[in-house]
Scaffold this motif. Structure first.
Motif, PDB file in Angstrom:
ATOM      1  N   VAL A 139      -4.496  -9.287  -1.882  1.00 15.97           N
ATOM      2  CA  VAL A 139      -4.216  -9.026  -3.293  1.00 15.97           C
ATOM      3  C   VAL A 139      -4.602 -10.211  -4.185  1.00 15.97           C
ATOM      4  O   VAL A 139      -5.207 -10.040  -5.239  1.00 15.97           O
ATOM      5  CB  VAL A 139      -2.722  -8.689  -3.488  1.00 15.97           C
ATOM      6  CG1 VAL A 139      -2.388  -8.520  -4.962  1.00 15.97           C
ATOM      7  CG2 VAL A 139      -2.372  -7.421  -2.722  1.00 15.97           C
ATOM      8  N   ARG A 361      -6.689  -3.211  -2.206  1.00 16.44           N
ATOM      9  CA  ARG A 361      -7.280  -3.026  -3.541  1.00 16.44           C
ATOM     10  C   ARG A 361      -8.200  -1.810  -3.602  1.00 16.44           C
ATOM     11  O   ARG A 361      -8.446  -1.256  -4.675  1.00 16.44           O
ATOM     12  CB  ARG A 361      -8.066  -4.283  -3.934  1.00 16.44           C
ATOM     13  CG  ARG A 361      -7.197  -5.529  -4.101  1.00 16.44           C
ATOM     14  CD  ARG A 361      -8.033  -6.729  -4.488  1.00 16.44           C
ATOM     15  NE  ARG A 361      -7.213  -7.920  -4.684  1.00 16.44           N
ATOM     16  CZ  ARG A 361      -7.686  -9.099  -5.053  1.00 16.44           C
ATOM     17  NH1 ARG A 361      -8.986  -9.261  -5.254  1.00 16.44           N
ATOM     18  NH2 ARG A 361      -6.874 -10.124  -5.207  1.00 16.44           N
ATOM     19  N   ALA A 396       0.427  -5.093  -7.795  1.00 14.73           N
ATOM     20  CA  ALA A 396      -0.581  -4.384  -7.003  1.00 14.73           C
ATOM     21  C   ALA A 396      -0.249  -2.902  -6.923  1.00 14.73           C
ATOM     22  O   ALA A 396      -1.139  -2.045  -7.014  1.00 14.73           O
ATOM     23  CB  ALA A 396      -0.670  -4.988  -5.599  1.00 14.73           C
ATOM     24  N   ALA A 400      -2.636   0.246  -8.364  1.00 13.64           N
ATOM     25  CA  ALA A 400      -3.092   1.287  -7.437  1.00 13.64           C
ATOM     26  C   ALA A 400      -2.580   2.663  -7.842  1.00 13.64           C
ATOM     27  O   ALA A 400      -3.341   3.641  -7.880  1.00 13.64           O
ATOM     28  CB  ALA A 400      -2.654   0.943  -6.019  1.00 13.64           C
TER      29      ALA A 400
END
Length: 534
Positions: A139, A361, A396, A400
């Motif tokens: 990340v 990612r 993160a 997403a």
């Protein structure tokens, strides 16, 4: 090449030698012409020496100067060589990033403690494996990972002044600790290391959360060599990982057999994923109170060639610990989308993803690639994540999940009430659905206190504009109560157990079309769940 260099060096030395002799001769000539030698010799009472002797003396002085100069140069060369050799040996025995000892130096030191002794030394090896380190690299990048490793090294130096600390490679560290007569000091040191490494690491504007699991092996007659002691610590560390991480475990002899069994199961699982032995099973999800079929949740089953059909409890945790969970999940999602694309278009498909996948990612792109490959509509897919996944990296997760919602995929928060979610998470991540954990639903008939919690979760979801699904429904009374409280959907053995594709196709034929909706008929769907595991 070496002969050429040697010849060139010798020629240079000869030229320097002759040059200094010529300088001596020039000094003699100048002194003779100026009469300086006469005065000098008179002062030292050597006036009877002739000019040839003086020439010899001057040239000899040049030779002496040349010898002294050569000696000084050789000394500097030898010092530089010794320094370079010492630096090379230090580099060969230390980790370049953290400055700690490396595996080679640690093994040499451990060998020195164990070999050539008649008694067993009071030493212990603590093998430290960082928790949640891979997501930091994935990340935040490798610079953040390097910063974490250097911080870990600094903290270990502070705590382990009585032993040698080394980095074995990756995110593994090891400490050789001489505990003397205080055997309990080993456990105290392990606790201090875990507490220290659990503190966040500051990196720019981010606070990187890691942890540590430690395996400990104390020198005994059974672990009297460096190799066996390190292996024993490694076995104990893996036991700590299986027991929940963030802890330490001492090596026990029975752990070795357990590790062999685990290694065999790991090989089997890896091969099983490649051979497609992990299959999607489907459990019905219905609307409440009318029980219209609205979709299925995808659950993993392993059709083991020797042991038959295995439930997720037999392999999911192993897949997560070994990093195979991503390959397993993507394969499962691909199979499920292929199976479901020809089912009635209104049926949804709910698929779980692991915390590890959420840190990837490229996760949204991978989902989109599967949807494109299988021709499955994004609006029919629902991604379920657990509350635990949110704790590791909220930003993160936000990126997403927003990307998935932008292409039409819905997001559900699974097992709500069992993890660490907060109202902040619910507001910031904009979920589409809350799934009430089965432990709450199963306790509804047992007491009003648990029922109040379920009622509160349903009310919370309603206030935030979220639909709710209750898992683990097994009684008709629970259906009526949940519907009265405003729960939107239900799932559980009452409506059907997890089933493979042929059984699911048969189930769809068992539902009767009432007013354009698939509604549960008189027979219970679990009766047609061929070979399904609970």
């Amino acid at each position: 090449m070496d002969q050429g260099r040697s010849g060139s060096w010798a020629e240079g030395e000869l030229r320097e030698f002759l040059s200094l002799m010529m300088i001596g001769a020039c000094v003699w000539i100048a002194g003779t012409q100026l009469g300086a030698f006469g005065i000098l010799l008179d002062l030292v009472a050597l006036h009877r020496l002739d000019d040839l002797v003086m020439l010899f003396i001057c040239m000899s002085v040049g030779v002496v100067v040349a010898a002294i100069r050569k000696s000084l140069k050789l000394r500097r060369v030898m010092e530089a060589r010794d320094n370079a050799q010492s630096h090379a040996e230090s580099v060969a025995r230390h980790d370049a990033l953290t400055g700690l000892a490396n595996r080679r130096l640690f093994q040499e030191t451990l060998d020195g403690h164990l070999s050539g002794r008649t008694d067993i030394p009071s030493v212990a090896v603590l093998l430290i494996d960082l928790d949640r380190f891979k997501p930091v690299n994935d990340v935040h990048g490798h610079a953040a990972g390097d910063a974490v490793l250097c911080t870990v090294a600094d903290r270990l130096r502070t705590l382990t002044s009585r032993g040698i600390t080394a980095r074995l490679g990756g995110d593994e560290f090891v400490v050789l600790f001489d505990y003397g007569s205080d055997a309990e000091a080993v456990g105290r040191l392990a606790q201090e290391i875990i507490a220290s490494l659990s503190n966040p690491v500051e990196f720019g504007a981010s606070r990187l959360e890691i942890g540590a699991t430690i395996g400990i092996a104390v020198a005994t007659p059974e672990t009297a060599t460096a190799e066996t002691l390190l292996h024993a610590a490694d076995v104990a560390m893996y036991q700590g990982k299986r027991d929940g991480r963030g802890t330490f475990r001492f090596f026990q002899l029975e752990m070795g057999q357990a590790l062999k069994v685990r290694a065999l199961r790991e090989q089997e699982l890896r091969a099983g994923i490649l051979r497609g032995e992990i299959e999607p099973f489907y459990q019905p999800v219905v609307a409440l109170p009318g029980r219209e079929l609205i979709g299925f949740e995808v659950l993993a089953r392993w059709r083991h060639p020797d042991q038959g059909l295995l439930g997720p409890g037999e392999f999911i945790q192993l897949a997560e610990e070994t990093g195979m969970i991503a390959d397993l999940s993507w394969s499962l999602m691909r199979q499920a989308c292929n199976d479901a694309r020809l089912w009635p278009a209104h049926l949804q498909l709910a698929v779980n993803i692991s915390p590890l996948q959420l840190q990837d990612r490229q996760m949204p792109e991978r989902v989109l690639a599967i949807l494109t490959e299988t021709g499955f509509a994004p609006s029919r897919l629902e991604i379920e994540i657990t509350e635990t996944a949110l704790v590791q990296d909220l930003e993160a997760a936000r990126i997403a999940l927003r990307s998935l919602q932008n292409i039409g995929v819905r997001i559900a928060l699974d097992d709500f009430g069992t993890g660490y979610s907060s109202l902040y998470h619910l507001r910031e991540l904009k979920f589409d659905k809350l799934k009430i954990d089965r432990s709450y639903v199963a306790s509804i008939p047992l007491g009003s206190e648990r029922a109040k919690l379920v009622d509160a979760i349903i009310a919370l979801g309603s206030s935030l504009g979220l639909v709710t699904t209750a898992e683990g429904i097994e009684s008709a009374s629970s259906v009526e109560w949940l519907a009265e409280q405003g729960c939107t959907y239900g799932q559980g053995f009452l409506f059907g157990r997890p089933m493979d594709k042929p059984a699911t196709d048969l189930l769809l034929n068992e539902w009767s079309d009432v007013a354009g909706k698939l509604v549960l008929s008189g027979s219970t769907p679990q009766d047609v769940s061929l070979g399904a595991a609970a």
